[in-house]
Design an enzyme around this catalytic site. Structure first.
Site, PDB file in Angstrom:
ATOM      1  NE  ARG A 128      43.859  -9.911  29.170  1.00  0.00           N
ATOM      2  CZ  ARG A 128      44.827  -9.685  30.018  1.00  0.00           C
ATOM      3  NH1 ARG A 128      45.673 -10.648  30.323  1.00  0.00           N
ATOM      4  NH2 ARG A 128      44.980  -8.495  30.545  1.00  0.00           N
ATOM      5  CD  GLN A 133      44.177  -8.330  20.271  1.00  0.00           C
ATOM      6  OE1 GLN A 133      44.001  -8.274  19.062  1.00  0.00           O
ATOM      7  NE2 GLN A 133      45.206  -8.920  20.816  1.00  0.00           N
ATOM      8  CG  ASP A 136      41.905  -5.715  26.954  1.00  0.00           C
ATOM      9  OD1 ASP A 136      41.556  -5.361  28.093  1.00  0.00           O
ATOM     10  OD2 ASP A 136      42.888  -6.441  26.741  1.00  0.00           O
ATOM     11  CB  SER A 139      44.808  -3.771  27.456  1.00  0.00           C
ATOM     12  OG  SER A 139      44.937  -5.128  27.763  1.00  0.00           O
ATOM     13  CE1 TYR A 235      44.186 -10.280  33.429  1.00  0.00           C
ATOM     14  CE2 TYR A 235      42.702 -11.961  32.580  1.00  0.00           C
ATOM     15  CZ  TYR A 235      43.042 -10.626  32.741  1.00  0.00           C
ATOM     16  OH  TYR A 235      42.246  -9.652  32.225  1.00  0.00           O
TER      17      TYR A 235
HETATM   18  N1  LIG Z   1      43.955  -9.691  24.161  1.00  0.00           N
HETATM   19  C1  LIG Z   1      45.012 -10.302  24.633  1.00  0.00           C
HETATM   20  O1  LIG Z   1      45.390 -11.339  24.209  1.00  0.00           O
HETATM   21  C2  LIG Z   1      45.746  -9.672  25.780  1.00  0.00           C
HETATM   22  C3  LIG Z   1      45.240  -8.508  26.341  1.00  0.00           C
HETATM   23  C4  LIG Z   1      45.908  -7.938  27.418  1.00  0.00           C
HETATM   24  C5  LIG Z   1      47.072  -8.531  27.908  1.00  0.00           C
HETATM   25  N2  LIG Z   1      47.547  -9.646  27.335  1.00  0.00           N
HETATM   26  C6  LIG Z   1      48.778 -10.288  27.851  1.00  0.00           C
HETATM   27  O2  LIG Z   1      48.484 -10.881  29.101  1.00  0.00           O
HETATM   28  C7  LIG Z   1      49.618 -10.843  29.937  1.00  0.00           C
HETATM   29  C8  LIG Z   1      49.277 -10.273  31.313  1.00  0.00           C
HETATM   30  O3  LIG Z   1      49.077  -8.887  31.172  1.00  0.00           O
HETATM   31  P1  LIG Z   1      48.207  -8.028  32.179  1.00  0.00           P
HETATM   32  O4  LIG Z   1      48.555  -6.624  31.943  1.00  0.00           O
HETATM   33  O5  LIG Z   1      46.802  -8.414  32.134  1.00  0.00           O
HETATM   34  O6  LIG Z   1      48.752  -8.500  33.569  1.00  0.00           O
HETATM   35  P2  LIG Z   1      48.186  -8.152  35.004  1.00  0.00           P
HETATM   36  O7  LIG Z   1      47.871  -6.716  35.106  1.00  0.00           O
HETATM   37  O8  LIG Z   1      47.146  -9.146  35.394  1.00  0.00           O
HETATM   38  O9  LIG Z   1      49.492  -8.504  35.890  1.00  0.00           O
HETATM   39  C9  LIG Z   1      50.662  -7.795  35.725  1.00  0.00           C
HETATM   40  C10 LIG Z   1      51.868  -8.694  35.586  1.00  0.00           C
HETATM   41  O10 LIG Z   1      52.319  -9.087  36.875  1.00  0.00           O
HETATM   42  C11 LIG Z   1      52.891 -10.361  36.754  1.00  0.00           C
HETATM   43  N3  LIG Z   1      53.016 -10.977  38.082  1.00  0.00           N
HETATM   44  C12 LIG Z   1      52.035 -11.361  38.927  1.00  0.00           C
HETATM   45  N4  LIG Z   1      52.571 -11.862  40.050  1.00  0.00           N
HETATM   46  C13 LIG Z   1      53.914 -11.802  39.914  1.00  0.00           C
HETATM   47  C14 LIG Z   1      55.000 -12.161  40.738  1.00  0.00           C
HETATM   48  N5  LIG Z   1      54.836 -12.718  41.941  1.00  0.00           N
HETATM   49  N6  LIG Z   1      56.248 -11.943  40.269  1.00  0.00           N
HETATM   50  C15 LIG Z   1      56.451 -11.392  39.054  1.00  0.00           C
HETATM   51  N7  LIG Z   1      55.468 -11.023  38.242  1.00  0.00           N
HETATM   52  C16 LIG Z   1      54.202 -11.226  38.664  1.00  0.00           C
HETATM   53  C17 LIG Z   1      51.975 -11.076  35.803  1.00  0.00           C
HETATM   54  O11 LIG Z   1      52.615 -12.200  35.212  1.00  0.00           O
HETATM   55  C18 LIG Z   1      51.650  -9.979  34.795  1.00  0.00           C
HETATM   56  O12 LIG Z   1      52.541  -9.998  33.716  1.00  0.00           O
HETATM   57  C19 LIG Z   1      50.653 -10.030  29.177  1.00  0.00           C
HETATM   58  O13 LIG Z   1      51.516 -10.901  28.516  1.00  0.00           O
HETATM   59  C20 LIG Z   1      49.854  -9.279  28.156  1.00  0.00           C
HETATM   60  O14 LIG Z   1      50.594  -8.921  27.013  1.00  0.00           O
HETATM   61  C21 LIG Z   1      46.907 -10.246  26.286  1.00  0.00           C
END
Ligand SMILES: NC(=O)c1ccc[n+]([C@@H]2O[C@H](COP(=O)([O-])OP(=O)(O)OC[C@H]3O[C@@H](n4cnc5c(N)ncnc54)[C@H](O)[C@@H]3O)[C@@H](O)[C@H]2O)c1
Length: 390
Positions: A128, A133, A136, A139, A235
């Site tokens: 990430r 990006q 990805d 996403s 994550y």
């Molecule tokens: N290129 C980048 O920088 C990039 C790319 C994709 C996502 N992100 C960011 O990364 C973060 C995670 O996104 P994702 O879609 O990969 O997540 P993910 O699919 O891995 O998980 C989904 C969500 O579930 C939440 N979660 C896990 N266990 C939990 C619990 N017990 N209670 C409540 N919530 C819980 C996590 O915090 C996460 O937000 C987000 O903030 C997203 O915006 C950044």
């Protein structure tokens, strides 16, 4: 350099790894594109579209693998645990493979893949970082899943989503609660809002609060704090059972007051925590809907059955898996753009160059020269690191 696109073979899969609109940018960079006849039909991309943009059609899967230097798929063996194995005899040391490989799934499967000699890259492991990006794919697919989850809920719910003031009285808006505000959860909030629902969300990562609010959702704060909630890649980190127990207690009230609950709380490589218990389902109003986006890996709701709709205590729990495949036109388009960015990254001066010092390649490379070489994957499966593989 030839990139080959076989038809997806997982039962019911409708996506395709490449769509016609990206072919010109690949050919311009020196790639030739070969596509199995009919590969895009289910996603809304007939063969003629590929030919028009400069791709070559081949009549069979075997011919695509034979012609290609790099084979791209949506579900490769690993994530395709039903028919993916049939591809193994087509792969060898001269092939690269790119797609969803489920690298934190079965190690035996990865070893079988490695044994073919193929150089395989897992899109799930894309770092990430800003440079990656556009590559990805996780996403992209999460975006589609979050959107579709809300549509499934809206279709099933015996209420409307928007608030309406009519001559027949006022209709109150539906209350949608999202647990896990990652990419899928945030898209669910946006979609629910667009349909006029009142949306709220909870996530254990404090950083999620601002993102939820920026989409017009209400962030539900619970008086329970996760230890070291987020890892360096953004994550969530797995927590202990005491923490999950406390979460369940505190979430009960919000779940009870919601018409729709969308759960998307996952931890990479781990079984998702159960956050909605049977008792919580029982407390919801009749006709309420839960869409469990974590269904495939066990679910966030105790009553979820993967791949099924179940009705318990008059609440529908939707455990449909592979939701991205149900919006195949755009999920294929987004995936194709992600993979095109990756393929263009592999090319320098018109030649395929695997610079394994590059962070993007290093992190996504899973198998090479007969071995599972990825340090993170090896560590996850409890194996020692391999020495330099270049
Ligand atoms: N290129 C980048 O920088 C990039 C790319 C994709 C996502 N992100 C960011 O990364 C973060 C995670 O996104 P994702 O879609 O990969 O997540 P993910 O699919 O891995 O998980 C989904 C969500 O579930 C939440 N979660 C896990 N266990 C939990 C619990 N017990 N209670 C409540 N919530 C819980 C996590 O915090 C996460 O937000 C987000 O903030 C997203 O915006 C950044």
């Amino acid at each position: 350099m030839i990139v080959g696109v076989p038809k997806e073979s997982f039962p019911g899969e409708r996506r395709v790894a490449l769509v016609p609109m990206v072919v010109p940018s690949l050919t311009k960079a020196g790639w030739e594109v070969v596509v199995e006849a009919g590969a895009g039909v289910e996603a809304g991309y007939p063969d003629e579209g590929y030919i028009e943009k400069g791709a070559r059609l081949l009549p069979s899967r075997a011919e695509v693998f034979k012609a290609a230097d790099v084979v791209i798929q949506v579900l490769c063996y690993g994530s395709n645990d039903q028919t993916g194995q049939a591809d193994l005899p087509f792969l060898d040391r001269d092939h690269c493979l790119v797609g969803f490989l489920r690298p934190l799934g079965s190690f035996e499967t990865l070893q079988q893949l490695a044994a073919t000699g193929v150089t395989a890259f897992a899109v799930e492991l894309m770092p990430r970082i800003t440079r990656a990006q556009s590559m990805d794919a996780l996403s992209s697919m999460a975006t589609i899943c979050g959107y579709k989850a809300v549509l499934l809920a809206a279709d099933r719910l015996p209420r409307m989503f928007p608030m309406l003031t009519t001559a027949a009285g006022t209709i109150t808006p539906a209350r949608v609660f999202v647990i896990g505000a990652g990419v899928a959860g945030l898209q669910a909030i946006s979609t629910a809002r667009r349909l006029g629902a009142v949306a709220s969300a909870y996530d254990m990562r404090p950083a999620a609060k601002e993102q939820v609010q920026s989409l017009g959702g209400r962030f539900v704060e619970l008086p329970v704090e996760a230890a070291d909630a987020e890892d360096s890649r953004g994550y969530a980190r797995a927590q202990n059972e005491t923490f999950y127990q406390r979460q369940r207690e505190l979430l009960g009230r919000v779940v009870e007051e919601s018409d729709v609950v969308i759960t998307a709380a996952v931890i990479p490589g781990k079984k998702p925590p159960v956050l909605v218990t049977s008792k919580m389902v029982q407390s919801m109003a009749p006709g309420s809907v839960i869409v469990d986006l974590a269904a495939e890996r066990g679910g966030n709701c105790e009553l979820t059955r993967a791949g099924e709709h179940v009705v318990e205590y008059r609440v529908t729990i939707i455990g449909t898996i592979n939701l991205a495949s149900s919006v195949p036109y755009h999920s294929s388009q987004m995936y194709a753009r992600n993979l095109t960015a990756f393929l263009l990254h592999l090319v320098k001066e018109g030649k395929l160059q695997l610079n394994l010092d590059d962070e993007i390649l290093q992190e996504t490379l899973v198998t090479r020269e007969g071995e599972v070489v990825n340090p993170r994957v090896r560590e996850f499966h409890g194996l020692p690191a391999v020495t330099a593989h270049q």
